[in-house]
Write a protein that holds these residues in place. Structure first.
Motif, PDB file in Angstrom:
ATOM      1  N   SER A   1       0.813  -1.221   0.000  1.00  0.00           N
ATOM      2  CA  SER A   1       0.000   0.000   0.000  1.00  0.00           C
ATOM      3  C   SER A   1       0.849   1.274   0.000  1.00  0.00           C
ATOM      4  O   SER A   1       0.314   2.373  -0.110  1.00  0.00           O
TER       5      SER A   1
ATOM      6  N   GLN B   1       1.697   6.751  -0.724  1.00  0.00           N
ATOM      7  CA  GLN B   1       0.717   5.703  -0.975  1.00  0.00           C
ATOM      8  C   GLN B   1       0.848   5.256  -2.424  1.00  0.00           C
ATOM      9  O   GLN B   1       1.018   6.084  -3.326  1.00  0.00           O
TER      10      GLN B   1
ATOM     11  N   LEU C   1      -4.243   2.858   3.797  1.00  0.00           N
ATOM     12  CA  LEU C   1      -3.026   2.703   4.592  1.00  0.00           C
ATOM     13  C   LEU C   1      -3.399   2.324   6.023  1.00  0.00           C
ATOM     14  O   LEU C   1      -4.433   2.761   6.533  1.00  0.00           O
TER      15      LEU C   1
END
Length: 451
Positions: A42, A58, A290
């Motif tokens: 991620s 991200q 996340l």
């Protein structure tokens, strides 16, 4: 200079296409999120050296192209920054490393420095000689002599020194003799050799032989991937969204013994596959949320190091690590030397817990960054030695003096190393689990090399 030109061309094309570079950013952690029981990528956590800030990126897909870890050795052709952070991050996330015992030592590094002199010199007819001027490769590889594979030439050079035929005041190197090639060839075909020898050793290859000795050059093991550059969580299971290419990866293009220019094949072919596949994957999926506080681990590690009042010095520990790796886990290895290296590294890990960072500032805190990098070096050196101890044979870049023969019946398979238990334990066997992966043979079956 081939690799250098490829690097420049790639960078220029990145500029042309508007690629955004985050210079002075050091990735220190991989962010993974569990989705339906499967851990997926991620993002990454990075440290901005110029400001000391922590950034979380991200990403739907992540490509590791972080290079090797030659700085676990004292004598290396690698840059100071090649401390294996990328490979170390993968290791600390609980993902395996493959074939870590196979490390290539290039024969012709400048003695005492490790700066590489291309084997193109021997291709043009340069000759390796010992202190008495003997062309010693005639004894080790009578048919192809100085053109033997890198691992054979490197071991032959070290053997000459061990047998007392080394040159110099300490008899600790041999000579690369280019004098008979002539000034025209050296200046026009091999300009790097003449420039490096003159600049760093004060030796002119046109008129005198150049002192050389094997140098740690290339990690053939690393992050296990398949032919699509996808990172593997075990022998076959892919980590969704995670890719690796180049020296940090182990797709096993090299097997146990890298040939010249294979690294360019490695990064170009599998770099392209990694990039294409990462784009395809990113287009086919959505962002994964996340986890809470994804940077917490990195922030805690940096704060702990920065606030440490320890008495141990980063450079001193690093030097002791490199010295023991050069002495005990380099070109020749035995049960005794590898066991010694294991014990020394265990002691260094204990000392590392008490390390001091003298610069408490944020901007360009290289003192702090080198302390972080030392942690990765200790991890990777320990894994390499554990894998080398476990492979009781000689194959390619892994030479066991106590097991000089190749044993295909027992060891024609890849080493897989897994982090198990407490990673901070000073005893390698407490946190390193070793396993095997079968070798997939192609058209050419492995045979004994005879020269």
């Amino acid at each position: 200079r081939t690799g250098h030109m490829i690097l420049q061309t790639l960078y220029q094309n990145c500029v042309k296409h508007g690629v955004n570079f985050f210079n002075e950013f050091y990735a220190l952690d991989l962010v993974m999120t569990e989705v339906d029981g499967v851990k997926r990528v991620s993002g990454v956590v990075a440290y901005d050296l110029s400001t000391g800030d922590i950034h979380v990126f991200q990403g739907k897909s992540v490509v590791f192209a972080t290079g090797g870890f030659g700085k676990i050795f004292k004598t290396t052709s690698n840059a100071h920054t090649l401390t294996g952070d990328g490979v170390g991050i993968i290791w600390r996330k609980g993902l395996p490393l493959e074939d870590m015992e196979f490390y290539q030592f290039h024969p012709t590094g400048l003695a005492g420095l490790g700066i590489l002199l291309t084997e193109g010199a021997r291709g043009e007819g340069a000759i390796l000689r010992n202190a008495s001027g003997e062309r010693f490769m005639e004894r080790y590889a009578p048919t192809i002599k100085d053109l033997a594979p890198r691992d054979i030439v490197a071991r032959s050079m070290v053997q000459e020194v061990l047998d007392g035929r080394g040159a110099g005041p300490n008899k600790d190197y041999v000579y690369l003799d280019c004098t008979h090639l002539g000034e025209d060839v050296l200046e026009n075909k091999l300009p790097d050799i003449t420039e490096f020898a003159r600049t760093y050793l004060g030796v002119d290859p046109v008129t005198e032989p150049v002192p050389v000795y094997p140098t740690a050059h290339y990690a053939m093991g690393g992050i296990p991937t398949n032919n699509d550059a996808e990172v593997l969580a075990d022998n076959d299971t892919v980590v969704p969204g995670l890719y690796a290419a180049g020296e940090c990866a182990c797709v096993s293009v090299h097997g146990a013994n890298r040939l010249g220019t294979n690294s360019l094949l490695d990064i170009n072919v599998f770099g392209k596959r990694a990039g294409n596949n990462a784009v395809t994957y990113a287009k086919s999926t959505e962002f994964i949320d996340l986890p809470a506080n994804p940077a917490q681990g990195v922030i805690g590690m940096l704060d702990e190091l920065r606030a440490s009042d320890g008495t141990e010095n980063v450079a001193a520990i690093r030097k002791d690590l490199q010295d023991t790796m050069d002495m005990n886990a380099q070109v020749f290895r035995t049960e005794e030397t590898l066991t010694k290296a294991t014990e020394v590294i265990a002691g260094l890990r204990e000392r590392y817990k008490n390390v001091a960072v003298h610069d408490r500032g944020k901007r360009f805190n290289t003192d702090l960054l080198e302390a972080v990098e030392l942690g990765f070096l200790l991890d990777l050196a320990e894994v390499l030695v554990a894998c080398a101890l476990n492979r009781k044979e000689s194959r390619g870049g892994h030479m066991r003096d106590d097991y000089p023969d190749r044993d295909d019946a027992t060891y024609l398979k890849h080493t897989m190393a897994y982090l198990a238990g407490d990673p901070h334990s000073s005893v390698a066997t407490d946190h390193i689990r070793l396993d095997w992966k079968p070798v997939r043979l192609g058209t050419y079956e492995p045979k004994a090399r005879k020269y």
